[in-house]
Design an enzyme around this catalytic site. Sequence first.
Site, PDB file in Angstrom:
ATOM      1  N   GLU A 174       0.807  -1.232   0.000  1.00 27.74           N
ATOM      2  CA  GLU A 174       0.000   0.000   0.000  1.00 27.74           C
ATOM      3  C   GLU A 174       0.838   1.280   0.000  1.00 27.74           C
ATOM      4  O   GLU A 174       0.638   2.173   0.811  1.00 27.74           O
ATOM      5  CB  GLU A 174      -0.979  -0.016   1.181  1.00 27.74           C
ATOM      6  CG  GLU A 174      -1.896  -1.237   1.137  1.00 27.74           C
ATOM      7  CD  GLU A 174      -2.927  -1.282   2.269  1.00 27.74           C
ATOM      8  OE1 GLU A 174      -2.815  -0.483   3.217  1.00 27.74           O
ATOM      9  OE2 GLU A 174      -3.844  -2.119   2.191  1.00 27.74           O
ATOM     10  N   ASN A 217       2.326  -4.812  -3.369  1.00 26.59           N
ATOM     11  CA  ASN A 217       0.922  -5.177  -3.188  1.00 26.59           C
ATOM     12  C   ASN A 217       0.105  -3.917  -2.905  1.00 26.59           C
ATOM     13  O   ASN A 217       0.558  -3.036  -2.167  1.00 26.59           O
ATOM     14  CB  ASN A 217       0.870  -6.117  -1.955  1.00 26.59           C
ATOM     15  CG  ASN A 217      -0.433  -6.852  -1.773  1.00 26.59           C
ATOM     16  OD1 ASN A 217      -0.947  -7.455  -2.707  1.00 26.59           O
ATOM     17  ND2 ASN A 217      -0.972  -6.818  -0.555  1.00 26.59           N
ATOM     18  N   HIS A 246     -10.052  -6.016  -2.799  1.00 24.32           N
ATOM     19  CA  HIS A 246     -11.127  -5.745  -1.832  1.00 24.32           C
ATOM     20  C   HIS A 246     -12.219  -4.960  -2.569  1.00 24.32           C
ATOM     21  O   HIS A 246     -12.057  -3.777  -2.851  1.00 24.32           O
ATOM     22  CB  HIS A 246     -10.604  -4.926  -0.653  1.00 24.32           C
ATOM     23  CG  HIS A 246      -9.626  -5.672   0.198  1.00 24.32           C
ATOM     24  ND1 HIS A 246      -9.988  -6.778   0.934  1.00 24.32           N
ATOM     25  CD2 HIS A 246      -8.304  -5.485   0.422  1.00 24.32           C
ATOM     26  CE1 HIS A 246      -8.923  -7.230   1.588  1.00 24.32           C
ATOM     27  NE2 HIS A 246      -7.887  -6.467   1.281  1.00 24.32           N
ATOM     28  N   GLU A 302      -5.946 -10.594  -1.912  1.00 20.39           N
ATOM     29  CA  GLU A 302      -6.803 -10.388  -0.728  1.00 20.39           C
ATOM     30  C   GLU A 302      -8.276 -10.276  -1.124  1.00 20.39           C
ATOM     31  O   GLU A 302      -9.002  -9.417  -0.609  1.00 20.39           O
ATOM     32  CB  GLU A 302      -6.383  -9.125   0.043  1.00 20.39           C
ATOM     33  CG  GLU A 302      -4.906  -9.085   0.404  1.00 20.39           C
ATOM     34  CD  GLU A 302      -4.510  -7.890   1.273  1.00 20.39           C
ATOM     35  OE1 GLU A 302      -5.403  -7.182   1.806  1.00 20.39           O
ATOM     36  OE2 GLU A 302      -3.305  -7.648   1.407  1.00 20.39           O
ATOM     37  N   ASP A 323     -12.034 -10.106  -1.423  1.00 21.44           N
ATOM     38  CA  ASP A 323     -13.324 -10.212  -0.729  1.00 21.44           C
ATOM     39  C   ASP A 323     -14.267  -9.178  -1.336  1.00 21.44           C
ATOM     40  O   ASP A 323     -13.823  -8.210  -1.965  1.00 21.44           O
ATOM     41  CB  ASP A 323     -13.228 -10.141   0.805  1.00 21.44           C
ATOM     42  CG  ASP A 323     -12.602  -8.874   1.365  1.00 21.44           C
ATOM     43  OD1 ASP A 323     -12.435  -7.887   0.613  1.00 21.44           O
ATOM     44  OD2 ASP A 323     -12.283  -8.867   2.567  1.00 21.44           O
TER      45      ASP A 323
HETATM   46  C1  XIL Z   1      -6.355  -6.535   7.995  1.00 12.52           C
HETATM   47  C2  XIL Z   1      -6.729  -7.764   8.819  1.00 12.52           C
HETATM   48  O1  XIL Z   1      -7.624  -8.547   8.081  1.00 12.52           O
HETATM   49  C3  XIL Z   1      -7.349  -7.348  10.132  1.00 12.52           C
HETATM   50  O2  XIL Z   1      -7.552  -8.460  10.972  1.00 12.52           O
HETATM   51  C4  XIL Z   1      -6.448  -6.325  10.836  1.00 12.52           C
HETATM   52  O3  XIL Z   1      -7.086  -5.854  12.005  1.00 12.52           O
HETATM   53  C5  XIL Z   1      -6.123  -5.177   9.931  1.00 12.52           C
HETATM   54  O4  XIL Z   1      -5.539  -5.647   8.730  1.00 12.52           O
HETATM   55  N1  XIL Z   1      -4.969  -4.709   3.412  1.00 12.52           N
HETATM   56  C6  XIL Z   1      -3.961  -5.523   3.879  1.00 12.52           C
HETATM   57  C7  XIL Z   1      -4.219  -6.435   5.027  1.00 12.52           C
HETATM   58  O5  XIL Z   1      -2.887  -5.564   3.267  1.00 12.52           O
HETATM   59  O6  XIL Z   1      -3.076  -6.654   5.807  1.00 12.52           O
HETATM   60  C8  XIL Z   1      -5.348  -5.943   5.892  1.00 12.52           C
HETATM   61  O7  XIL Z   1      -5.629  -6.959   6.860  1.00 12.52           O
HETATM   62  C9  XIL Z   1      -6.560  -5.630   5.044  1.00 12.52           C
HETATM   63  C10 XIL Z   1      -6.257  -4.540   4.058  1.00 12.52           C
END
Ligand code: XIL
Length: 364
Positions: free
Chosen positions: A169, A210, A246, A275, A277
């Site tokens: 990020e 990422n 996401h 990631e 969802d």
């Molecule tokens: C999130 C986890 O899912 C949570 O449990 C935690 O509290 C915060 O981080 N992008 C990312 C992940 O790269 O590491 C994050 O994970 C979600 C967003």
Amino acid sequence: MRKPIKAVLVGAAATALLAPGSINAFAHEDHGRGHQDQRATTLGALGKRAGVRIGTAVDMAALADDPPYRAKAATEFSSVTAENVMKWEVVEPSRGKYDWKAADELVDFARANGQLVRGHTLLWHNQLPAWLTSGDFTPGELRDILRKHITDEARHFKGRIWQWDVVNEAFNEDGTLRDSIWLRALGPGYIADAFRWAHKADPKAKLYINDYNIEGVNAKSTALYDLVADLREQGVPVHGVGIQGHLSVQYNAPHDIAENMKRFDDLGLETAITEADVRIPMPSDSTKQEAQAEGYDVLLRGCLLTPRCTDFTVWGFTDKYSWVPDTFEGEGAANIFDEEYRAKPAYSALREDLMLAAGVKGRR
Ligand code: XIL
């Protein structure tokens, strides 16, 4: 190097994968195989036939306390990512005192189940230990601290991590670099340094940058493209681009994801959906679940249509433990299984895409 399956997909079956009806037609063909044992038709098993790993982020508390969670994590997926336990605040809660216990447990779990591990993450602006964020360090000290962290963590897991999210990020939505503790103290060169340090510590791991909101072609993904093109030109050891994925059903699914991923592929870089969802404004209903399935489907098809896309990871697999309700007000139910571990339409959509891709391979 192109995997044969991907070459076939990109050539002959690209239109089939992009046409909604064909996926369902293929699903009907599969009905005769109902007696196959469960394991042979998991996402992980289907993914292997299609040339991609299918992974999940793992919540270590759930893995320890919830047997159905553990069983699904062990059988449904062919790779795993640490949802939290490899982050800096967890591995070095006080300065110089490492705690690898939970992360080592995940690596052992993966090995026992024949799964590969995505390491997440060596450099981020979140989930940093308090001693670091509230410390009064000079830029020189911060550089030494960061180099030591990356070196020690990558070395601890050396040989056991398939892909590392080295930098997470780093960009703003407009394509400028995020104003973080690292940018402020070290300038933009911190990114190249992070990759060089990680590579030195674990030369065989594939090293990823990422980010989120880079599924489609936009200012952020284009800035990331320009950065990785430049890093490659300089010989910096960056091997892959992780697209978090996401999504929310409130927004259009990124239908240009394959076009975006192709740019990175053409640079010779690996790609992965890291990631996935798809959030639903609560309460959930069957129409929203169908829209959610489409979101997952678009992400996975992007990967299947990209020759060097190596894996597709969901950010947790059950609504029971998702990060979404705690982070996005009014949204939830973002995963492919519900809270009772019942498969949602999104799960079927992923299976059908993988069956089509695997079937194409079989027909070759
Ligand atoms: C999130 C986890 O899912 C949570 O449990 C935690 O509290 C915060 O981080 N992008 C990312 C992940 O790269 O590491 C994050 O994970 C979600 C967003």
